[in-house]
Design a protein around this motif. Structure first.
Motif, mmCIF file in Angstrom:
data_model
loop_
_atom_site.group_PDB
_atom_site.id
_atom_site.type_symbol
_atom_site.label_atom_id
_atom_site.label_comp_id
_atom_site.label_asym_id
_atom_site.label_seq_id
_atom_site.Cartn_x
_atom_site.Cartn_y
_atom_site.Cartn_z
ATOM 1 N N LEU A 1 -5.998 1.713 -9.983
ATOM 2 C CA LEU A 1 -5.626 1.232 -8.656
ATOM 3 C C LEU A 1 -6.729 1.532 -7.649
ATOM 4 O O LEU A 1 -7.387 2.574 -7.732
ATOM 5 N N PRO A 2 -6.952 0.644 -6.695
ATOM 6 C CA PRO A 2 -7.871 0.984 -5.601
ATOM 7 C C PRO A 2 -7.362 2.223 -4.865
ATOM 8 O O PRO A 2 -6.167 2.348 -4.606
ATOM 9 N N TRP A 3 -8.276 3.140 -4.529
ATOM 10 C CA TRP A 3 -7.838 4.413 -3.980
ATOM 11 C C TRP A 3 -8.736 4.880 -2.840
ATOM 12 O O TRP A 3 -9.890 4.464 -2.716
ATOM 13 N N ALA B 1 3.469 2.252 -9.616
ATOM 14 C CA ALA B 1 2.768 1.563 -8.525
ATOM 15 C C ALA B 1 1.933 0.414 -9.068
ATOM 16 O O ALA B 1 1.883 -0.683 -8.486
ATOM 17 N N GLU B 2 1.275 0.640 -10.210
ATOM 18 C CA GLU B 2 0.479 -0.422 -10.825
ATOM 19 C C GLU B 2 1.372 -1.572 -11.269
ATOM 20 O O GLU B 2 1.052 -2.750 -11.056
ATOM 21 N N ARG B 3 2.521 -1.241 -11.851
ATOM 22 C CA ARG B 3 3.458 -2.278 -12.293
ATOM 23 C C ARG B 3 4.008 -3.068 -11.108
ATOM 24 O O ARG B 3 4.292 -4.264 -11.228
ATOM 25 N N GLU C 1 -1.611 -2.451 -3.955
ATOM 26 C CA GLU C 1 -3.010 -2.831 -3.827
ATOM 27 C C GLU C 1 -3.928 -1.678 -3.436
ATOM 28 O O GLU C 1 -5.162 -1.800 -3.549
ATOM 29 N N HIS C 2 -3.356 -0.573 -2.954
ATOM 30 C CA HIS C 2 -4.196 0.519 -2.468
ATOM 31 C C HIS C 2 -3.349 1.784 -2.377
ATOM 32 O O HIS C 2 -2.245 1.749 -1.823
ATOM 33 N N VAL C 3 -3.862 2.897 -2.918
ATOM 34 C CA VAL C 3 -3.194 4.188 -2.824
ATOM 35 C C VAL C 3 -4.086 5.152 -2.053
ATOM 36 O O VAL C 3 -5.266 5.328 -2.402
ATOM 37 N N ARG D 1 0.853 -1.180 0.000
ATOM 38 C CA ARG D 1 0.000 0.000 0.000
ATOM 39 C C ARG D 1 0.897 1.240 0.000
ATOM 40 O O ARG D 1 2.064 1.170 0.379
ATOM 41 N N ALA D 2 0.312 2.376 -0.411
ATOM 42 C CA ALA D 2 1.123 3.593 -0.516
ATOM 43 C C ALA D 2 0.308 4.822 -0.141
ATOM 44 O O ALA D 2 -0.883 4.929 -0.477
ATOM 45 N N TYR D 3 0.971 5.732 0.548
ATOM 46 C CA TYR D 3 0.421 7.055 0.852
ATOM 47 C C TYR D 3 1.102 8.041 -0.075
ATOM 48 O O TYR D 3 2.332 8.140 -0.105
ATOM 49 N N LEU D 4 0.299 8.768 -0.855
ATOM 50 C CA LEU D 4 0.850 9.646 -1.876
ATOM 51 C C LEU D 4 0.610 11.103 -1.533
ATOM 52 O O LEU D 4 -0.526 11.575 -1.503
ATOM 53 N N PHE D 5 1.706 11.818 -1.273
ATOM 54 C CA PHE D 5 1.697 13.269 -1.155
ATOM 55 C C PHE D 5 2.011 13.798 -2.548
ATOM 56 O O PHE D 5 3.126 13.663 -3.023
#
Length: 275
Positions: free
Chosen positions: A121-123, A81-83, A87-89, A64-68
């Motif tokens: 991507l799930p978001w 991230a998709e590559r 699983e979740h942004v 999973r990732a937190y995007l600033f």
């Protein structure tokens, strides 16, 4: 593994702490890992979000990732991230995307949100309003002569403590069930600029004076550091808040099980910056 971008920012530092406390493996991106000052246990990697090679390395193994977000970097991040099989942004957006008078600021964050939705991507979108931390810009004036110089004394917002944004971000990263949702985040009360100055003075134990600046004065001060369309957009947005009562969202309470921190609590925690 959870990847945190913007890990050294107002929200990111608190988010990293919360994820570690939950027992998660955390990787943080920084252009200067030596200066990041993040806790032991965080894997800090040197990366430029505009570099595909850096992103591939940083995203490897991340669940999973937190995007600033930053302009020009979001779509490249999402592609990698998709590559990488993320699983979740969780995207840090802004409440401005919901406001008619948001101008450039709202449009920019709306573009970020659109890029995320188009990625497949799930978001989850976090849409905080004004940060309490923005008032740290008052510190030099408060220290020097007890004066806060700011525009729109009667403009009302419901400012939010950065710890509350981080707490919601942690929940959405750690728990299932948040995909496809956008959360509007505010503090617990509608406060004008003048009311925040009064509360800050009460916490500091001194009387502060608000010197109201004209929009023209603020524009002249900001233009050297900030693009003119952004400055004009901000001034238009805050002018629209004058004489209004800011809407208060229940999202922090609903998602964390506790009330958001009041402004006085934030001021007390940051009192040293104003002394």
């Amino acid at each position: 593994m959870i990847l945190v971008t913007g890990a050294t920012g107002n929200v990111g530092r608190h988010l990293v702490d919360l994820l570690l406390q939950a027992g998660e493996r955390v990787r943080a991106i920084s252009r200067n890992p030596e200066r990041a000052g993040l806790p032991d246990g965080v894997e800090v990697v040197r990366a430029d979000l505009s570099s595909p090679d850096d992103l591939r390395a940083a995203l490897s193994g991340a669940r999973r990732a937190y995007l600033f977000p930053a302009a020009g970097q979001v779509r490249g991040f999402l592609h990698e991230a998709e590559r990488a099989g993320v699983e979740h942004v969780v995207l840090l957006s802004a409440l401005a995307v919901t406001m008619k008078q948001s101008g450039v600021i709202g449009s920019l964050h709306a573009e970020f949100e659109q890029a995320v939705t188009e990625s497949g991507l799930p978001w989850t979108f976090l849409r905080p309003g004004a940060f309490m931390a923005n008032d740290l810009r008052w510190a030099p004036g408060v220290k020097n002569d007890g004066v806060v110089r700011a525009p729109f004394a009667e403009a009302a917002t419901a400012p939010i403590d950065e710890r509350d944004i981080a707490a919601v971000a942690a929940r959405t990263l750690l728990e299932d069930g948040h995909a496809g949702k956008a959360y509007e985040l505010t503090g617990p009360a509608s406060l004008t600029t003048a009311e925040r100055v009064r509360i800050l003075g009460e916490v500091l134990g001194r009387e502060l004076r608000l010197e109201e600046l004209s929009p023209e004065q603020v524009r002249a001060e900001m233009i050297p550091q900030t693009p003119a369309p952004v400055v004009d957009s901000m001034l238009t947005l805050f002018a629209s808040f004058v004489g209004q009562v800011a809407e208060v969202s229940p999202a922090v309470r609903d998602l964390t099980g506790r009330d958001p921190h009041p402004y006085a609590d934030w001021a007390a925690r940051n009192a040293a910056a104003f002394r």
